[in-house]
Design a protein around this motif. Sequence first.
Motif, PDB file in Angstrom:
ATOM      1  N   ASN A  19      50.572  40.367  34.767  1.00  0.00           N
ATOM      2  CA  ASN A  19      49.924  41.058  33.789  1.00  0.00           C
ATOM      3  C   ASN A  19      48.362  40.364  33.541  1.00  0.00           C
ATOM      4  OD1 ASN A  19      49.986  38.937  31.375  1.00  0.00           O
ATOM      5  ND2 ASN A  19      51.912  40.074  31.028  1.00  0.00           N
ATOM      6  N   GLY A  20      47.327  40.981  33.215  1.00  0.00           N
ATOM      7  CA  GLY A  20      46.247  40.634  33.000  1.00  0.00           C
ATOM      8  C   GLY A  20      46.042  39.085  32.160  1.00  0.00           C
ATOM      9  N   ILE A  21      46.724  38.985  31.146  1.00  0.00           N
ATOM     10  CA  ILE A  21      46.742  37.781  30.465  1.00  0.00           C
ATOM     11  C   ILE A  21      47.308  36.628  31.457  1.00  0.00           C
ATOM     12  CG2 ILE A  21      47.615  36.609  28.197  1.00  0.00           C
ATOM     13  CD1 ILE A  21      47.394  39.257  26.861  1.00  0.00           C
ATOM     14  N   ASP A  22      48.500  36.789  32.192  1.00  0.00           N
ATOM     15  CA  ASP A  22      48.939  35.595  32.637  1.00  0.00           C
ATOM     16  C   ASP A  22      48.004  35.095  33.830  1.00  0.00           C
ATOM     17  OD1 ASP A  22      51.231  35.337  31.384  1.00  0.00           O
ATOM     18  OD2 ASP A  22      52.379  36.765  32.613  1.00  0.00           O
ATOM     19  N   VAL A  23      47.211  36.374  34.617  1.00  0.00           N
ATOM     20  CA  VAL A  23      46.224  36.133  35.625  1.00  0.00           C
ATOM     21  C   VAL A  23      45.029  35.171  35.054  1.00  0.00           C
ATOM     22  CG1 VAL A  23      44.406  37.181  36.899  1.00  0.00           C
ATOM     23  CG2 VAL A  23      46.499  38.149  36.875  1.00  0.00           C
ATOM     24  N   LEU A  24      44.445  35.537  33.847  1.00  0.00           N
ATOM     25  CA  LEU A  24      43.535  34.533  33.124  1.00  0.00           C
ATOM     26  C   LEU A  24      44.089  33.475  32.750  1.00  0.00           C
ATOM     27  CD1 LEU A  24      41.914  37.482  31.056  1.00  0.00           C
ATOM     28  CD2 LEU A  24      40.936  36.578  32.942  1.00  0.00           C
ATOM     29  N   ARG A  25      45.100  33.254  32.381  1.00  0.00           N
ATOM     30  CA  ARG A  25      45.827  31.984  31.793  1.00  0.00           C
ATOM     31  C   ARG A  25      45.884  30.959  33.053  1.00  0.00           C
ATOM     32  NH1 ARG A  25      51.048  31.963  29.398  1.00  0.00           N
ATOM     33  NH2 ARG A  25      50.450  29.815  28.973  1.00  0.00           N
ATOM     34  N   ALA A  26      46.108  31.614  34.179  1.00  0.00           N
ATOM     35  CA  ALA A  26      46.713  30.812  35.264  1.00  0.00           C
ATOM     36  C   ALA A  26      45.425  30.645  36.097  1.00  0.00           C
ATOM     37  CB  ALA A  26      47.530  31.550  36.316  1.00  0.00           C
ATOM     38  N   PHE A  27      44.273  31.386  36.183  1.00  0.00           N
ATOM     39  CA  PHE A  27      43.181  31.091  37.091  1.00  0.00           C
ATOM     40  C   PHE A  27      41.681  31.348  36.547  1.00  0.00           C
ATOM     41  CE2 PHE A  27      46.503  33.733  39.701  1.00  0.00           C
ATOM     42  CZ  PHE A  27      46.795  32.745  40.306  1.00  0.00           C
ATOM     43  N   TYR A  28      41.452  31.606  35.483  1.00  0.00           N
ATOM     44  CA  TYR A  28      40.256  31.773  34.603  1.00  0.00           C
ATOM     45  C   TYR A  28      39.843  30.093  34.516  1.00  0.00           C
ATOM     46  CZ  TYR A  28      36.228  32.778  31.854  1.00  0.00           C
ATOM     47  OH  TYR A  28      35.072  32.836  31.396  1.00  0.00           O
ATOM     48  N   ASP A  29      38.508  29.973  34.952  1.00  0.00           N
ATOM     49  CA  ASP A  29      37.745  28.743  34.727  1.00  0.00           C
ATOM     50  C   ASP A  29      38.237  27.687  35.228  1.00  0.00           C
ATOM     51  OD1 ASP A  29      35.274  29.170  33.296  1.00  0.00           O
ATOM     52  OD2 ASP A  29      36.142  28.463  31.235  1.00  0.00           O
ATOM     53  N   LEU A  30      38.866  27.931  36.521  1.00  0.00           N
ATOM     54  CA  LEU A  30      39.390  26.890  37.288  1.00  0.00           C
ATOM     55  C   LEU A  30      38.059  26.286  38.214  1.00  0.00           C
ATOM     56  CD1 LEU A  30      42.979  27.601  38.540  1.00  0.00           C
ATOM     57  CD2 LEU A  30      42.180  26.157  36.673  1.00  0.00           C
ATOM     58  N   ASN A  31      37.374  27.711  38.938  1.00  0.00           N
ATOM     59  CA  ASN A  31      36.054  27.353  39.661  1.00  0.00           C
ATOM     60  C   ASN A  31      35.567  28.646  39.574  1.00  0.00           C
ATOM     61  OD1 ASN A  31      37.216  28.737  42.203  1.00  0.00           O
ATOM     62  ND2 ASN A  31      38.544  26.917  42.141  1.00  0.00           N
ATOM     63  N   LEU A  34      37.178  31.467  41.817  1.00  0.00           N
ATOM     64  CA  LEU A  34      38.364  32.085  41.307  1.00  0.00           C
ATOM     65  C   LEU A  34      38.024  33.150  40.067  1.00  0.00           C
ATOM     66  CD1 LEU A  34      41.224  29.534  41.379  1.00  0.00           C
ATOM     67  CD2 LEU A  34      41.290  31.595  42.672  1.00  0.00           C
ATOM     68  N   ASN A  35      36.830  32.616  39.502  1.00  0.00           N
ATOM     69  CA  ASN A  35      36.464  33.531  38.570  1.00  0.00           C
ATOM     70  C   ASN A  35      35.897  34.791  39.061  1.00  0.00           C
ATOM     71  OD1 ASN A  35      36.948  31.980  36.310  1.00  0.00           O
ATOM     72  ND2 ASN A  35      34.877  31.115  35.913  1.00  0.00           N
ATOM     73  N   SER A  36      35.159  34.574  40.082  1.00  0.00           N
ATOM     74  CA  SER A  36      34.445  35.886  40.719  1.00  0.00           C
ATOM     75  C   SER A  36      35.664  36.648  41.408  1.00  0.00           C
ATOM     76  CB  SER A  36      33.659  35.497  41.822  1.00  0.00           C
ATOM     77  OG  SER A  36      33.254  36.517  42.619  1.00  0.00           O
ATOM     78  N   THR A  37      36.853  36.022  41.784  1.00  0.00           N
ATOM     79  CA  THR A  37      37.983  36.648  42.437  1.00  0.00           C
ATOM     80  C   THR A  37      38.676  37.694  41.378  1.00  0.00           C
ATOM     81  OG1 THR A  37      38.104  35.257  44.246  1.00  0.00           O
ATOM     82  CG2 THR A  37      40.156  36.672  43.770  1.00  0.00           C
ATOM     83  N   ILE A  38      38.948  37.174  40.150  1.00  0.00           N
ATOM     84  CA  ILE A  38      39.529  37.683  39.088  1.00  0.00           C
ATOM     85  C   ILE A  38      38.984  38.474  38.086  1.00  0.00           C
ATOM     86  CG2 ILE A  38      41.697  36.012  39.519  1.00  0.00           C
ATOM     87  CD1 ILE A  38      40.683  34.960  36.909  1.00  0.00           C
ATOM     88  N   ASN A  39      37.590  38.778  38.465  1.00  0.00           N
ATOM     89  CA  ASN A  39      36.425  39.258  37.525  1.00  0.00           C
ATOM     90  C   ASN A  39      37.017  40.585  36.787  1.00  0.00           C
ATOM     91  OD1 ASN A  39      33.923  39.257  36.414  1.00  0.00           O
ATOM     92  ND2 ASN A  39      33.341  40.798  37.778  1.00  0.00           N
ATOM     93  N   TYR A  40      37.799  41.533  37.583  1.00  0.00           N
ATOM     94  CA  TYR A  40      38.268  42.664  37.030  1.00  0.00           C
ATOM     95  C   TYR A  40      39.010  42.148  35.779  1.00  0.00           C
ATOM     96  CZ  TYR A  40      41.569  46.533  36.815  1.00  0.00           C
ATOM     97  OH  TYR A  40      42.314  47.604  36.238  1.00  0.00           O
ATOM     98  N   TYR A  41      39.969  41.299  35.882  1.00  0.00           N
ATOM     99  CA  TYR A  41      40.742  41.256  34.743  1.00  0.00           C
ATOM    100  C   TYR A  41      40.165  40.446  33.453  1.00  0.00           C
ATOM    101  CZ  TYR A  41      44.569  41.765  38.109  1.00  0.00           C
ATOM    102  OH  TYR A  41      45.284  41.925  39.209  1.00  0.00           O
ATOM    103  N   ALA A  42      38.738  39.946  33.883  1.00  0.00           N
ATOM    104  CA  ALA A  42      38.098  39.509  32.632  1.00  0.00           C
ATOM    105  C   ALA A  42      37.323  40.519  32.121  1.00  0.00           C
ATOM    106  CB  ALA A  42      37.333  38.372  33.289  1.00  0.00           C
ATOM    107  N   LYS A  43      36.982  41.421  32.768  1.00  0.00           N
ATOM    108  CA  LYS A  43      36.171  42.616  32.119  1.00  0.00           C
ATOM    109  C   LYS A  43      36.898  43.630  31.438  1.00  0.00           C
ATOM    110  CE  LYS A  43      32.302  42.715  35.418  1.00  0.00           C
ATOM    111  NZ  LYS A  43      31.269  43.427  36.255  1.00  0.00           N
TER     112      LYS A  43
END
Length: 222
Positions: A19-31, A34-43
């Motif tokens: 789910n979106g929250i798990d994606v952000l917890r796992a990958f957000y702000d690592l580099n 990755l921030n660009s790749t998961i941009n959809y989930y952040a928006k």
Amino acid sequence: MSFEILPDELLLIICSYLNGIDVLRAFYDLNTRLNSTINYYAKQMNLSRIRYSQFNQYCNMLIQTNLGLQLKSLSLSNNRMTSNRIMLFTEQVWPLNEKLPNLECLALSEIDYDELNMFLTNLMSFEKLTELSITYDGSFCDKPVSEIFRNLIKNIPSLRKIIFTNVFLSLESIYDWNNDTITHMTVRIKTTDDLIIILQHFTNLHFINVSIEKFEIPHANQ
């Protein structure tokens, strides 16, 4: 093998199982990549059907990181699974207009009259809000809902699309309904006179979807 050498397409396939929250917890702000790749989930984020623990985790991320700057679309609900989440969100993520300055779309489901009344100030502080959807929970009977509706359309100049459902509005003629910013509207109204008011005063409407509680011949002076 380093995880980071995986292509974006494979990373997104992996994310599709979370789910979106798990994606952000796992990958957000690592580099940056990755921030660009998961941009959809952040928006965009739908908090309507998640566990309480995940709800708190997401709120903490909004407070502790710059994630809120990227959020464009947010859905909140007070359904049976997520009781009182709307007010809880406003209490944890405060002030909303500073934490979510770029929010464009907001959906509030199963909200009661008192909550919506208290939430008005927050709504009016979103300078980029263009789409607003409000679904009430059944407690709006005999309440001055039309006044809330008027405050929304008059005090959010950026608003273009409004959906106001599960309550029948009566657009009293004592109010000034003139509006040239709303382009899309979905509402329930009490009479055909209310429809006449909408058509006369919302001069920039491109799309309208109305349900009329009582169909009758409009008054002669209209």
